[in-house]
Design a protein around this motif. Sequence first.
Motif, PDB file in Angstrom:
ATOM      1  N   GLU A 105       0.853  -1.246  -0.024  1.00  0.00           N
ATOM      2  CA  GLU A 105      -0.081  -0.036  -0.012  1.00  0.00           C
ATOM      3  C   GLU A 105       0.829   1.345  -0.136  1.00  0.00           C
ATOM      4  O   GLU A 105       0.473   2.296  -0.536  1.00  0.00           O
ATOM      5  N   LEU A 106       2.022   1.136   0.634  1.00  0.00           N
ATOM      6  CA  LEU A 106       3.069   2.474   0.581  1.00  0.00           C
ATOM      7  C   LEU A 106       3.926   2.444  -0.395  1.00  0.00           C
ATOM      8  O   LEU A 106       4.610   3.454  -0.567  1.00  0.00           O
ATOM      9  N   GLY A 107       4.042   1.379  -1.235  1.00  0.00           N
ATOM     10  CA  GLY A 107       5.175   1.152  -2.288  1.00  0.00           C
ATOM     11  C   GLY A 107       6.323   0.894  -1.765  1.00  0.00           C
ATOM     12  O   GLY A 107       6.620   0.344  -0.700  1.00  0.00           O
ATOM     13  N   MET A 108       7.189   0.774  -2.705  1.00  0.00           N
ATOM     14  CA  MET A 108       8.866   0.001  -2.640  1.00  0.00           C
ATOM     15  C   MET A 108       9.484   0.767  -1.478  1.00  0.00           C
ATOM     16  O   MET A 108      10.264   0.165  -0.658  1.00  0.00           O
ATOM     17  N   GLU A 109       9.345   2.344  -1.355  1.00  0.00           N
ATOM     18  CA  GLU A 109      10.440   2.813  -0.638  1.00  0.00           C
ATOM     19  C   GLU A 109       9.893   3.247   0.882  1.00  0.00           C
ATOM     20  O   GLU A 109      10.062   4.605   1.322  1.00  0.00           O
ATOM     21  N   ALA A 110       8.942   2.449   1.450  1.00  0.00           N
ATOM     22  CA  ALA A 110       8.621   2.789   2.803  1.00  0.00           C
ATOM     23  C   ALA A 110       9.877   2.653   3.745  1.00  0.00           C
ATOM     24  O   ALA A 110      10.130   1.733   4.085  1.00  0.00           O
ATOM     25  N   ASP A 111       9.977   4.009   4.528  1.00  0.00           N
ATOM     26  CA  ASP A 111      11.126   3.934   5.477  1.00  0.00           C
ATOM     27  C   ASP A 111      10.803   3.394   6.880  1.00  0.00           C
ATOM     28  O   ASP A 111       9.621   3.242   6.994  1.00  0.00           O
ATOM     29  N   PHE A 112      11.336   3.355   7.611  1.00  0.00           N
ATOM     30  CA  PHE A 112      11.513   2.707   8.917  1.00  0.00           C
ATOM     31  C   PHE A 112      10.538   3.492   9.926  1.00  0.00           C
ATOM     32  O   PHE A 112       9.583   2.997  10.435  1.00  0.00           O
ATOM     33  N   MET A 113      10.838   4.874   9.726  1.00  0.00           N
ATOM     34  CA  MET A 113       9.939   5.803  10.540  1.00  0.00           C
ATOM     35  C   MET A 113       8.373   5.891  10.080  1.00  0.00           C
ATOM     36  O   MET A 113       7.397   5.572  11.020  1.00  0.00           O
ATOM     37  N   THR A 114       8.095   5.688   8.717  1.00  0.00           N
ATOM     38  CA  THR A 114       6.692   5.553   8.418  1.00  0.00           C
ATOM     39  C   THR A 114       6.097   4.321   8.865  1.00  0.00           C
ATOM     40  O   THR A 114       5.155   4.231   9.351  1.00  0.00           O
ATOM     41  N   LEU A 115       7.052   3.232   8.693  1.00  0.00           N
ATOM     42  CA  LEU A 115       6.378   1.996   9.187  1.00  0.00           C
ATOM     43  C   LEU A 115       6.150   1.999  10.627  1.00  0.00           C
ATOM     44  O   LEU A 115       5.210   1.133  10.871  1.00  0.00           O
ATOM     45  N   MET A 116       6.993   2.557  11.474  1.00  0.00           N
ATOM     46  CA  MET A 116       6.683   2.623  12.775  1.00  0.00           C
ATOM     47  C   MET A 116       5.551   3.344  13.242  1.00  0.00           C
ATOM     48  O   MET A 116       4.734   3.052  14.095  1.00  0.00           O
ATOM     49  N   ILE A 117       5.289   4.636  12.464  1.00  0.00           N
ATOM     50  CA  ILE A 117       4.088   5.538  12.889  1.00  0.00           C
ATOM     51  C   ILE A 117       3.002   4.635  12.579  1.00  0.00           C
ATOM     52  O   ILE A 117       1.727   4.549  13.046  1.00  0.00           O
ATOM     53  N   LEU A 118       2.872   3.854  11.316  1.00  0.00           N
ATOM     54  CA  LEU A 118       1.695   3.130  10.941  1.00  0.00           C
ATOM     55  C   LEU A 118       1.639   1.814  11.788  1.00  0.00           C
ATOM     56  O   LEU A 118       0.351   1.627  12.098  1.00  0.00           O
ATOM     57  N   SER A 119       2.531   1.380  12.313  1.00  0.00           N
ATOM     58  CA  SER A 119       2.505   0.514  13.453  1.00  0.00           C
ATOM     59  C   SER A 119       1.745   0.963  14.644  1.00  0.00           C
ATOM     60  O   SER A 119       0.936   0.035  15.089  1.00  0.00           O
ATOM     61  N   VAL A 120       2.069   2.014  15.152  1.00  0.00           N
ATOM     62  CA  VAL A 120       1.405   2.739  16.177  1.00  0.00           C
ATOM     63  C   VAL A 120      -0.034   3.014  15.852  1.00  0.00           C
ATOM     64  O   VAL A 120      -0.899   2.516  16.916  1.00  0.00           O
ATOM     65  N   VAL A 121      -0.383   3.319  14.798  1.00  0.00           N
ATOM     66  CA  VAL A 121      -1.700   3.545  14.188  1.00  0.00           C
ATOM     67  C   VAL A 121      -2.609   2.081  14.504  1.00  0.00           C
ATOM     68  O   VAL A 121      -3.514   2.042  14.842  1.00  0.00           O
ATOM     69  N   ALA A 122      -2.116   1.213  13.882  1.00  0.00           N
ATOM     70  CA  ALA A 122      -2.476  -0.141  13.796  1.00  0.00           C
ATOM     71  C   ALA A 122      -2.794  -0.771  15.368  1.00  0.00           C
ATOM     72  O   ALA A 122      -3.787  -1.337  15.672  1.00  0.00           O
ATOM     73  N   ALA A 123      -1.590  -0.403  16.249  1.00  0.00           N
ATOM     74  CA  ALA A 123      -1.844  -1.086  17.454  1.00  0.00           C
ATOM     75  C   ALA A 123      -2.944   0.094  18.297  1.00  0.00           C
ATOM     76  O   ALA A 123      -3.931  -0.729  19.036  1.00  0.00           O
ATOM     77  N   GLN A 124      -3.006   1.057  18.147  1.00  0.00           N
ATOM     78  CA  GLN A 124      -4.109   2.216  18.549  1.00  0.00           C
ATOM     79  C   GLN A 124      -5.611   1.742  18.036  1.00  0.00           C
ATOM     80  O   GLN A 124      -6.610   1.549  18.636  1.00  0.00           O
ATOM     81  N   GLU A 125      -5.441   1.058  16.764  1.00  0.00           N
ATOM     82  CA  GLU A 125      -6.621   0.704  16.128  1.00  0.00           C
ATOM     83  C   GLU A 125      -7.428  -0.491  17.104  1.00  0.00           C
ATOM     84  O   GLU A 125      -8.634  -0.583  17.430  1.00  0.00           O
ATOM     85  N   THR A 126      -6.531  -1.525  17.651  1.00  0.00           N
ATOM     86  CA  THR A 126      -6.838  -2.443  18.220  1.00  0.00           C
ATOM     87  C   THR A 126      -7.709  -1.912  19.489  1.00  0.00           C
ATOM     88  O   THR A 126      -8.686  -2.403  19.883  1.00  0.00           O
ATOM     89  N   ARG A 127      -6.883  -1.061  20.400  1.00  0.00           N
ATOM     90  CA  ARG A 127      -7.533  -0.617  21.395  1.00  0.00           C
ATOM     91  C   ARG A 127      -8.691   0.128  21.299  1.00  0.00           C
ATOM     92  O   ARG A 127      -9.842  -0.034  21.999  1.00  0.00           O
ATOM     93  N   THR A 128      -9.077   0.963  20.079  1.00  0.00           N
ATOM     94  CA  THR A 128     -10.093   1.819  19.945  1.00  0.00           C
ATOM     95  C   THR A 128     -11.164   0.840  19.611  1.00  0.00           C
ATOM     96  O   THR A 128     -12.447   0.895  19.946  1.00  0.00           O
ATOM     97  N   LEU A 129     -10.857  -0.380  18.583  1.00  0.00           N
ATOM     98  CA  LEU A 129     -12.134  -1.201  18.391  1.00  0.00           C
ATOM     99  C   LEU A 129     -12.535  -1.908  19.538  1.00  0.00           C
ATOM    100  O   LEU A 129     -13.717  -1.977  19.818  1.00  0.00           O
TER     101      LEU A 129
END
Length: 190
Positions: A105-129
């Motif tokens: 979804e992000l493309g070939m050049e997703a950097d570590f910082m972007t991946l970690m920010i999206l990881s935080v969002v994914a983890a938070q979505e679990t709590r919100t759900l």
Amino acid sequence: MRKEKKCLVYLRKSQDKKGQKHSIETQRDKINNFLTSNNMEAVAEFQDIESGKSDSRNGLLSALEESKKQQLPIVVWRVDRLGRKMSTLASIFERNDIPKVIIAELGMEADFMTLMILSVVAAQETRTLSRRVKESMAMLKARDPNIKFGNPRWEAKIDRAWEARREQGEQTIEKYKSLIVPLREDGLSY
């Protein structure tokens, strides 16, 4: 014609329910489109039908092991398909023994910082759900005190649940037996 770059594909859905009936197929289609547009070829596909909060997903563990063995990147559609637990996601993104994880979804050049920010969002979505479900259940219970939640046929499935737990226990024994038995035989204990 350019030679296709090889990769592995990982797919996951949380449950085997009607609401997620086409989830795996949708992920596969989107990843295939990504692979085609990026001149890539999937040499193997791994999948799980299990919660993203679980660290012991066989498909993910197999994909990571195969990636390490063949030195191929793993392609997933979105970060939340890889998992929803920050510690698991961080450990995967920080691994040095696999080439990389590509979030299609992000493309070939997703950097570590972007991946970690999206990881935080994914983890938070679990709590919100989880919070939303609890609030909805409380609201429904207030409207109708006689409402029943859960599986109405749980008694019919309890034997299978116990069997699954026993199988999981046996797998744990096999996993650690080679480490523990020699220590016990040498007179050591935990």
